[in-house]
Scaffold this motif. Structure first.
Motif, short mmCIF file in Angstrom:
data_model
loop_
_atom_site.label_atom_id
_atom_site.label_comp_id
_atom_site.label_asym_id
_atom_site.label_seq_id
_atom_site.Cartn_x
_atom_site.Cartn_y
_atom_site.Cartn_z
N THR A 23 54.82 62.75 0.56
CA THR A 23 55.57 63.92 1.02
C THR A 23 54.64 64.92 1.70
O THR A 23 54.94 65.43 2.79
CB THR A 23 56.30 64.58 -0.16
OG1 THR A 23 57.16 63.62 -0.78
CG2 THR A 23 57.13 65.76 0.32
N GLU A 24 53.50 65.21 1.06
CA GLU A 24 52.55 66.16 1.63
C GLU A 24 52.01 65.67 2.96
O GLU A 24 51.80 66.45 3.90
CB GLU A 24 51.39 66.39 0.67
CG GLU A 24 50.35 67.39 1.17
CD GLU A 24 49.12 67.48 0.28
OE1 GLU A 24 48.18 68.20 0.66
OE2 GLU A 24 49.10 66.82 -0.78
N GLY A 25 51.80 64.37 3.07
CA GLY A 25 51.26 63.81 4.30
C GLY A 25 52.28 63.64 5.41
O GLY A 25 51.95 63.16 6.48
N ASN A 26 53.52 64.02 5.14
CA ASN A 26 54.61 63.93 6.11
C ASN A 26 54.90 62.48 6.52
O ASN A 26 55.21 62.18 7.68
CB ASN A 26 54.33 64.78 7.36
CG ASN A 26 55.60 65.19 8.09
OD1 ASN A 26 56.69 65.23 7.51
ND2 ASN A 26 55.47 65.48 9.38
N VAL A 27 54.76 61.58 5.54
CA VAL A 27 55.07 60.17 5.77
C VAL A 27 56.59 60.00 5.80
O VAL A 27 57.27 60.27 4.82
CB VAL A 27 54.44 59.27 4.69
CG1 VAL A 27 54.85 57.81 4.90
CG2 VAL A 27 52.93 59.41 4.69
N LYS A 28 57.10 59.57 6.91
CA LYS A 28 58.54 59.43 7.10
C LYS A 28 59.02 58.02 6.80
O LYS A 28 60.20 57.82 6.48
CB LYS A 28 58.93 59.83 8.52
CG LYS A 28 58.73 61.31 8.81
CD LYS A 28 59.53 62.16 7.84
CE LYS A 28 59.39 63.63 8.10
NZ LYS A 28 60.12 64.43 7.07
N LEU A 29 58.15 57.04 6.96
CA LEU A 29 58.50 55.67 6.61
C LEU A 29 57.27 54.99 6.04
O LEU A 29 56.23 54.91 6.70
CB LEU A 29 59.01 54.89 7.82
CG LEU A 29 59.46 53.44 7.52
CD1 LEU A 29 60.66 53.44 6.58
CD2 LEU A 29 59.79 52.70 8.80
N GLN A 30 57.39 54.50 4.81
CA GLN A 30 56.32 53.76 4.14
C GLN A 30 56.79 52.34 3.87
O GLN A 30 57.81 52.14 3.21
CB GLN A 30 55.94 54.44 2.83
CG GLN A 30 54.89 53.70 2.03
CD GLN A 30 53.56 53.63 2.75
OE1 GLN A 30 52.90 54.65 2.95
NE2 GLN A 30 53.15 52.43 3.15
N VAL A 31 56.06 51.37 4.40
CA VAL A 31 56.37 49.97 4.10
C VAL A 31 55.85 49.66 2.71
O VAL A 31 54.68 49.89 2.40
CB VAL A 31 55.77 49.03 5.13
CG1 VAL A 31 56.11 47.58 4.78
CG2 VAL A 31 56.28 49.36 6.53
N MET A 32 56.73 49.14 1.85
CA MET A 32 56.41 48.78 0.47
C MET A 32 56.24 47.27 0.38
O MET A 32 57.21 46.52 0.49
CB MET A 32 57.52 49.24 -0.47
CG MET A 32 57.84 50.72 -0.41
SD MET A 32 56.61 51.72 -1.28
CE MET A 32 57.42 53.33 -1.28
N ALA A 33 55.00 46.82 0.20
CA ALA A 33 54.73 45.38 0.14
C ALA A 33 55.04 44.84 -1.26
O ALA A 33 54.75 45.48 -2.27
CB ALA A 33 53.28 45.11 0.50
N MET A 34 55.60 43.65 -1.29
CA MET A 34 55.74 42.89 -2.53
C MET A 34 54.65 41.83 -2.53
O MET A 34 54.73 40.84 -1.79
CB MET A 34 57.14 42.26 -2.60
CG MET A 34 58.26 43.27 -2.72
SD MET A 34 59.92 42.55 -2.72
CE MET A 34 60.12 42.16 -0.97
#
Length: 334
Positions: free
Chosen positions: A40-51
């Motif tokens: 949130t602080e880094g202004n990440v708008k989309l984070q890919v979540m790896a499995m």
């Protein structure tokens, strides 16, 4: 750069942390660099979540836990939003304080064990897609090899099962990730895609450039040029082992090198944040330079340091523009 740019990051291991570490807390920035407050602080708008799964017995059960955790996060009342189409992507890019997430597979052993029928593996892959809403990309291997081909610490190429997996992915709007392939596997994959005229996008979700820092996890120029030619993505990895042993400035050198080689329209971020406190490999500690150890400060620091060398347009492409363009184009085919 008067304010923080929005960020799209192509790879993290938050799902592994939440399913494998005792008493995990996705709000603990001191434990993992992609904790929710840091994103949130880094202004990440989309984070890919790896499995992620290692290639070993039980790999599909291990990945299934992460698959189900993704669903839990998507259904929870928190700041994370599952992004499964371009409309939702546009929404999270505009919303303040919202972090979008999309699932990916790091090692195809996560949906297909070494000794089970390939058809059963495809059924598990379909189950992953159903529960997660969609997958952005699939890595065939991790550092070791598996039934699909050679990992980045091997010299092995593609197998018959690897070719069948490529055939299966044709036209499914899921990218193939070269970050953990051997060079031989990567080139074999490209050859098969071209020979069979398969519709499969190519990326390297979290890899740097081998001429800047010699490591098997980094891309040789030939693969960099293939990804550029195919209008893919190359996500800059923040791990010290793939940047430089001693010099944090080398991460900027990777970015500038890529742009000098024509990657301006494909370069992005793939920080590769994961839980490191249980590491037994002392040679890798610290895993990240202080400047790059958490999402809340790293992206903005890197972009600020590059202001004198890059234009505002180039900075925006790196931060979010290239990744958004790639994803939008990929999903517009749905």
């Amino acid at each position: 750069m008067t304010s923080r740019l929005p960020i799209i990051d192509m790879h993290c291991d938050l799902l592994v942390y939440l399913t494998d570490v005792p008493n995990p807390d996705m709000n603990k920035v001191e434990e993992i660099g992609c904790a929710l407050p840091a994103l949130t602080e880094g202004n990440v708008k989309l984070q890919v979540m790896a499995m992620y799964s290692a290639t070993e017995s039980g790999s599909t059960n291990y990945a299934a836990l992460q698959r189900d955790m993704f669903k839990v996060l998507a259904d929870s009342d928190n700041s994370l939003t599952s992004v499964t189409n371009n409309k939702i992507l546009q929404q999270v890019m505009r919303q303040s304080g919202s972090v979008g997430m999309v699932a990916a597979v790091e090692n195809a052993s996560g949906f297909c064990e070494e000794n089970e029928p390939l058809e059963d593996g495809f059924k598990k892959l379909e189950k992953m897609i159903e529960i997660c809403g969609r997958l952005l990309y699939i890595s065939f291997t991790h550092h070791t090899g598996n039934r699909f081909g050679g990992g980045n610490m091997t010299n092995d190429g593609i197998t018959t099962d690897g070719k069948m997996l490529l055939d299966y992915l044709h036209g499914r709007h899921i990218a193939v990730d070269l970050s953990h392939t051997s060079d031989a596997l990567a080139f074999d994959m490209l050859t098969h895609i071209d020979k069979e005229r398969l519709d499969i996008p190519i990326i390297a979700s979290h890899s740097n450039f081998r001429p800047v820092w010699k490591h098997n996890r980094n891309l040789p120029d030939e693969l960099t040029q293939e990804i550029i030619r195919r209008k893919g993505l190359i996500g800059m990895n923040f791990l010290r082992a793939f940047v430089n042993d001693e010099d944090p400035e080398a991460l900027l050198n990777h970015i500038l090198y890529g742009i000098s080689k024509g990657a301006e329209d494909v370069i992005c971020f793939g920080a590769d944040y994961f839980y490191t406190a249980d590491s037994t490999d002392l040679s890798r500690i610290p895993y990240y330079f202080k400047e790059h150890e958490q999402a809340g400060t790293s992206y903005n620091s890197i972009l600020s340091r590059l202001q004198e060398q890059l234009s505002q347009e180039q900075l925006e492409k790196l931060a979010f523009g290239n990744a958004r363009r790639f994803i939008t184009n990929l999903w517009s085919k749905d």
